[in-house]
Write a protein that holds these residues in place. Structure first.
Motif, PDB file in Angstrom:
ATOM      1  N   VAL A 153       0.932  -0.953   0.194  1.00 44.94           N
ATOM      2  CA  VAL A 153      -0.118   0.199   0.115  1.00 44.94           C
ATOM      3  C   VAL A 153       0.977   1.337  -0.562  1.00 44.94           C
ATOM      4  N   ASP A 154       0.559   2.341  -1.088  1.00 45.38           N
ATOM      5  CA  ASP A 154       1.543   3.568  -0.970  1.00 45.38           C
ATOM      6  C   ASP A 154       1.019   4.337  -0.616  1.00 45.38           C
ATOM      7  N   ILE A 155       1.337   4.474   0.892  1.00 40.54           N
ATOM      8  CA  ILE A 155       1.253   5.886   1.539  1.00 40.54           C
ATOM      9  C   ILE A 155       2.006   7.130   0.847  1.00 40.54           C
ATOM     10  N   TYR A 191      -9.520  -6.241   3.502  1.00 41.66           N
ATOM     11  CA  TYR A 191      -7.405  -7.340   2.606  1.00 41.66           C
ATOM     12  C   TYR A 191      -7.354  -7.180   4.359  1.00 41.66           C
ATOM     13  N   GLN A 192      -8.164  -7.024   5.232  1.00 40.01           N
ATOM     14  CA  GLN A 192      -7.808  -6.714   7.007  1.00 40.01           C
ATOM     15  C   GLN A 192      -7.460  -8.287   7.258  1.00 40.01           C
ATOM     16  N   ASN A 193      -7.481  -9.374   6.185  1.00 41.32           N
ATOM     17  CA  ASN A 193      -6.907 -11.276   6.616  1.00 41.32           C
ATOM     18  C   ASN A 193      -5.938 -10.955   5.424  1.00 41.32           C
ATOM     19  N   LYS A 194      -5.354 -10.335   5.051  1.00 38.90           N
ATOM     20  CA  LYS A 194      -3.931  -9.886   3.926  1.00 38.90           C
ATOM     21  C   LYS A 194      -2.424  -9.261   4.830  1.00 38.90           C
ATOM     22  N   LYS A 195      -1.599 -10.234   4.401  1.00 39.10           N
ATOM     23  CA  LYS A 195      -0.140  -9.194   5.403  1.00 39.10           C
ATOM     24  C   LYS A 195      -0.190  -7.675   4.571  1.00 39.10           C
ATOM     25  N   ILE A 196      -0.559  -6.953   5.141  1.00 37.35           N
ATOM     26  CA  ILE A 196      -0.092  -5.448   4.890  1.00 37.35           C
ATOM     27  C   ILE A 196       1.010  -4.733   4.518  1.00 37.35           C
ATOM     28  N   VAL A 197       1.929  -5.270   3.227  1.00 37.94           N
ATOM     29  CA  VAL A 197       2.758  -3.824   3.721  1.00 37.94           C
ATOM     30  C   VAL A 197       3.047  -2.465   3.197  1.00 37.94           C
ATOM     31  N   LEU A 198       2.814  -1.287   4.043  1.00 40.02           N
ATOM     32  CA  LEU A 198       3.157   0.087   3.980  1.00 40.02           C
ATOM     33  C   LEU A 198       4.375   0.782   3.572  1.00 40.02           C
ATOM     34  N   TYR A 199       3.421   1.591   2.656  1.00 44.14           N
ATOM     35  CA  TYR A 199       5.408   2.843   2.047  1.00 44.14           C
ATOM     36  C   TYR A 199       5.220   3.426   1.673  1.00 44.14           C
ATOM     37  N   CYS A 200       5.921   5.041   1.793  1.00 48.45           N
ATOM     38  CA  CYS A 200       6.129   5.552   1.141  1.00 48.45           C
ATOM     39  C   CYS A 200       8.096   5.956   1.168  1.00 48.45           C
ATOM     40  N   THR A 201       8.130   7.440   1.245  1.00 47.04           N
ATOM     41  CA  THR A 201       9.597   7.791   0.305  1.00 47.04           C
ATOM     42  C   THR A 201      10.720   7.170   1.492  1.00 47.04           C
ATOM     43  N   GLY A 202      10.196   8.376   2.458  1.00 45.31           N
ATOM     44  CA  GLY A 202      11.673   7.840   3.856  1.00 45.31           C
ATOM     45  C   GLY A 202      10.693   7.372   5.142  1.00 45.31           C
ATOM     46  N   GLY A 203       9.475   6.514   4.551  1.00 53.75           N
ATOM     47  CA  GLY A 203       8.912   5.488   6.276  1.00 53.75           C
ATOM     48  C   GLY A 203       7.962   6.902   6.913  1.00 53.75           C
ATOM     49  N   ILE A 204       8.261   7.960   7.033  1.00 50.18           N
ATOM     50  CA  ILE A 204       7.474   8.377   8.290  1.00 50.18           C
ATOM     51  C   ILE A 204       6.448   8.638   8.266  1.00 50.18           C
ATOM     52  N   ARG A 205       5.459   9.204   6.951  1.00 49.12           N
ATOM     53  CA  ARG A 205       3.935   8.821   6.919  1.00 49.12           C
ATOM     54  C   ARG A 205       3.874   7.726   7.167  1.00 49.12           C
ATOM     55  N   TYR A 216      -7.190   0.901  14.963  1.00 51.89           N
ATOM     56  CA  TYR A 216      -9.245  -0.064  13.824  1.00 51.89           C
ATOM     57  C   TYR A 216      -8.794  -1.245  14.116  1.00 51.89           C
ATOM     58  N   LYS A 217      -7.597  -1.994  14.492  1.00 49.41           N
ATOM     59  CA  LYS A 217      -7.334  -3.253  15.109  1.00 49.41           C
ATOM     60  C   LYS A 217      -7.323  -4.161  14.192  1.00 49.41           C
ATOM     61  N   PHE A 218      -6.287  -3.468  13.077  1.00 48.40           N
ATOM     62  CA  PHE A 218      -5.799  -4.276  12.132  1.00 48.40           C
ATOM     63  C   PHE A 218      -4.576  -4.467  12.206  1.00 48.40           C
ATOM     64  N   LYS A 219      -4.167  -6.207  12.093  1.00 43.77           N
ATOM     65  CA  LYS A 219      -2.771  -7.337  12.797  1.00 43.77           C
ATOM     66  C   LYS A 219      -2.076  -7.492  11.959  1.00 43.77           C
ATOM     67  N   ASN A 220      -1.831  -7.318  10.704  1.00 44.95           N
ATOM     68  CA  ASN A 220      -0.671  -7.448   9.737  1.00 44.95           C
ATOM     69  C   ASN A 220      -0.260  -6.520   9.052  1.00 44.95           C
ATOM     70  N   ILE A 221      -0.188  -5.242  10.215  1.00 47.63           N
ATOM     71  CA  ILE A 221       1.290  -4.097   9.307  1.00 47.63           C
ATOM     72  C   ILE A 221       1.865  -4.568   9.221  1.00 47.63           C
ATOM     73  N   TYR A 222       2.582  -3.810   8.555  1.00 50.90           N
ATOM     74  CA  TYR A 222       4.513  -3.905   8.384  1.00 50.90           C
ATOM     75  C   TYR A 222       4.787  -2.559   7.089  1.00 50.90           C
ATOM     76  N   GLN A 223       5.823  -2.510   7.571  1.00 51.37           N
ATOM     77  CA  GLN A 223       6.559  -1.183   6.910  1.00 51.37           C
ATOM     78  C   GLN A 223       8.118  -1.718   6.746  1.00 51.37           C
ATOM     79  N   ILE A 224       8.160  -1.106   5.154  1.00 47.42           N
ATOM     80  CA  ILE A 224       9.352  -0.997   4.778  1.00 47.42           C
ATOM     81  C   ILE A 224      10.649  -0.005   5.282  1.00 47.42           C
ATOM     82  N   TYR A 225      11.361  -0.753   5.909  1.00 45.60           N
ATOM     83  CA  TYR A 225      12.828  -0.124   6.500  1.00 45.60           C
ATOM     84  C   TYR A 225      12.797   1.375   6.005  1.00 45.60           C
ATOM     85  N   GLY A 226      12.814   2.083   6.603  1.00 42.30           N
ATOM     86  CA  GLY A 226      13.473   3.752   6.160  1.00 42.30           C
ATOM     87  C   GLY A 226      12.949   4.113   4.381  1.00 42.30           C
ATOM     88  N   GLY A 227      11.437   3.176   4.566  1.00 37.13           N
ATOM     89  CA  GLY A 227      10.855   3.756   3.099  1.00 37.13           C
ATOM     90  C   GLY A 227      11.995   3.417   1.373  1.00 37.13           C
TER      91      GLY A 227
END
Ligand SMILES: [Zn+2]
Ligand SMILES: [Zn+2]
Length: 312
Positions: A153-155, A191-205, A216-227
């Motif tokens: 998911v593009d943030i 997509y609540q049951n999927k693994k959700i990977v968030l990313y933005c330019t540097g990660g701050i957003r 909002y009780k989403f469970k499988n939230i991941y972030q790209i380290y350093g965006g």
């Protein structure tokens, strides 16, 4: 507290740094953590960084710190050491190195107190501690592209997404961060049951987006380290396949940095794929930021529509 009067004008500063050939590197870092007295921190950082001839901009809020600075290479180690030892929360901070170094990106050091690090006007999103976060490095990110149960998911804003993004990533169409945060939980409900990977330019957003989704009780939230920035640097360092396609939007006069040769942007007028840069509609009332192919640009004289062309 009394501040020193400006001795040199901005104009002169700009000229000085235009003729300064010191080898510099742009680095960025950010962290959400409670800062009780931003003003004291501001003064301390200002005094210390002056010693190393650091330029750039730093935002401090009671919710954290966001740093984007140009540092002389000879002082790079000192500056990184300074930030890592500034606060216990910054001990293991991710330092992002700019993909391309612009010699004239900054010509003074601005440190400002802000209400929020990235303005969104939502004030009830908790700050998550690192133990509640799932960060992915470039190796792990690339693995996820082969997993059907993962969505990216593009943030970022629409104008950033439309010129380059991760392969098959989901866009939350918005023109501001606030608008996007409002839409995010609704858009991702499917997509609540999927693994959700968030990313933005540097990660701050993503820090805010992840905290909001946890609320909002989403469970499988991941972030790209350093965006995206860190992902690109890692793929180059370790020679990994690159799944970010197209150009990366950058917030300076160049507007975009080409990452791969893929062209993903579409002309707003004819819907054909085009490599043209963003332009602002010449109608001052409209001033919309958009992409237009050369053919349409000739036809509409760089206005976004017939309407804007005729009414200006
Ligand atoms: Zn066109
Ligand atoms: Zn227009």
């Amino acid at each position: 507290m009394l501040r020193k009067k400006k001795i040199i004008s901005n104009k002169i500063l700009k000229i000085i740094y235009q003729h300064d050939y010191t080898k510099r590197t742009i680095i960025s870092l950010y962290k959400y953590f409670k800062i009780h007295n931003p003003i004291i921190l501001l003064d301390f950082i200002k005094i210390e960084l002056k010693k190393y001839d650091v330029l750039g901009r730093i935002y401090i809020a009671t919710e954290g710190i966001n740093v984007q600075i140009s540092t002389p290479d000879i002082y790079m180690k000192n500056v990184i050491y300074f930030f890592k030892n500034l606060n216990i929360h910054l001990k293991n901070i991710c330092i992002n190195y700019s993909i391309v170094n612009r010699s004239m990106a900054f010509w003074k050091l601005q440190i400002k107190i802000r209400k929020q690090l990235v303005a969104n006007n939502i004030h009830d999103i908790p700050i998550l501690t690192d133990s509640f976060k799932n960060y992915l490095n470039a190796f792990q990110v690339n693995k996820c592209f082969f997993d059907k149960n993962t969505i990216f998911v593009d943030i970022r804003n629409h104008y950033e997404y439309e010129i380059g993004h991760f392969h098959r990533s989901l866009e939350i169409p918005s023109n501001t961060f606030r608008e996007q945060l409002d839409k995010l939980p609704i858009f991702l409900r499917l997509y609540q049951n999927k693994k959700i990977v968030l990313y933005c330019t540097g990660g701050i957003r993503c820090e805010k987006a992840a905290a909001l989704l946890k609320k909002y009780k989403f469970k499988n939230i991941y972030q790209i380290y350093g965006g995206i920035l860190s992902y690109i640097n890692q793929t180059k360092t370790y020679n990994l396949p690159m799944y970010f396609k197209g150009k990366l939007f950058v917030f300076d006069s160049r507007m975009a940095e080409r990452i791969t040769n893929d062209v993903v942007s579409i002309c707003k007028n004819c819907q054909n794929i085009t490599d043209s840069m963003h332009i602002n509609c010449l109608n001052n009332v409209c001033h919309r930021l958009f992409i237009q192919c050369e053919k349409c640009s000739r036809k509409l004289k760089s206005y976004c529509s017939k309407r804007c062309l005729n009414f200006s």
